[in-house]
Scaffold this active site. Sequence first.
Site, PDB file in Angstrom:
ATOM      1  CB  SER A   1      -0.947  -0.058   1.208  1.00 45.50           C
ATOM      2  OG  SER A   1      -1.973   0.888   1.104  1.00 45.50           O
TER       3      SER A   1
ATOM      4  CG  ASP B   1      -7.437  -3.630  -1.794  1.00 42.36           C
ATOM      5  OD1 ASP B   1      -8.145  -2.959  -1.023  1.00 42.36           O
ATOM      6  OD2 ASP B   1      -6.216  -3.484  -1.909  1.00 42.36           O
TER       7      ASP B   1
ATOM      8  CG  HIS C   1      -5.627  -2.901   1.478  1.00 39.44           C
ATOM      9  ND1 HIS C   1      -5.209  -2.449   0.242  1.00 39.44           N
ATOM     10  CD2 HIS C   1      -4.892  -2.210   2.401  1.00 39.44           C
ATOM     11  CE1 HIS C   1      -4.270  -1.528   0.400  1.00 39.44           C
ATOM     12  NE2 HIS C   1      -4.051  -1.365   1.698  1.00 39.44           N
TER      13      HIS C   1
END
Length: 280
Positions: free
Chosen positions: A107, A232, A260
């Site tokens: 991320s 996600d 995620h």
Amino acid sequence: MALKWSTTTAALGLILLLAFHVQEGEGSQHHFVLIHGLGHGAWCWYKIVTLLKQKGHTVAALDLTSNGINRAASTDQVKSIAHYAEPLLQYIGNLGNDEKVTLVGHSLGGCPLSYAMEMYPTKISKAIFISAFTPRNNQSFLSSANPKTFPRLVENGVVVPNMEADSELPISASLALDHVKSYLYNKSPVEDANLAESLLTSTPFPISVEFLKLSEESYGSIRRFYIVLMKDRLFPPEYQEYSIAQNPPEKVFKMHASDHSPFFSQPDQLCNLLIHIATL
């Protein structure tokens, strides 16, 4: 005659065992460095660290400055990517002359990961971006993302900008605890989601708007790979595909059942995929 056959068979078995050990043992071991995303810390990788070590690999999960248990500075004191990524830069800088690592960024971790690639290109064998942002030269974390990414999260109350009275920009950003299970851990075990809720912290905001200087000679010399997470909800697949199209890696892999947080939802699959990419 039977004794001769048995001895020969045993010897052949020993040879095959030794050959397997050479092929699958020390010669195939890798050194992984794991970098967390927004609000997280080294703690989120606990399953992956265990699995990689069980397979004989060297692995380090790091807390970036002000996250996890790293209290070298408070969140509002971190004003640059260099400061935020300092633990990562120190770790790589302390490697032996001939030692290389496989960097893994999740991320927001794609931003300090890219910065480290520019600083230490000869120390990094591969870079793996997991549902991560992949800024190009003269781009920031925010400018590299699909323009809808953060307005959507802020409007939905998932990401909360933390403001100071005399500041035009937020000093940090936090994940709203009442939304994390549905956006970050929607396919993860509830015990991991509960753990995360007790450990999430805010992340310095200035790192998201700082423009990176990334050269072809340094950053561009390192092989890059991307893992798309198909379930996600925080950074949906179409937004991940946008990042990939803007800055194409060497190869893209997909985890079809992961939210995620694949380190929680699919740790075995993620571990095996990291090892596979490291051997390419």
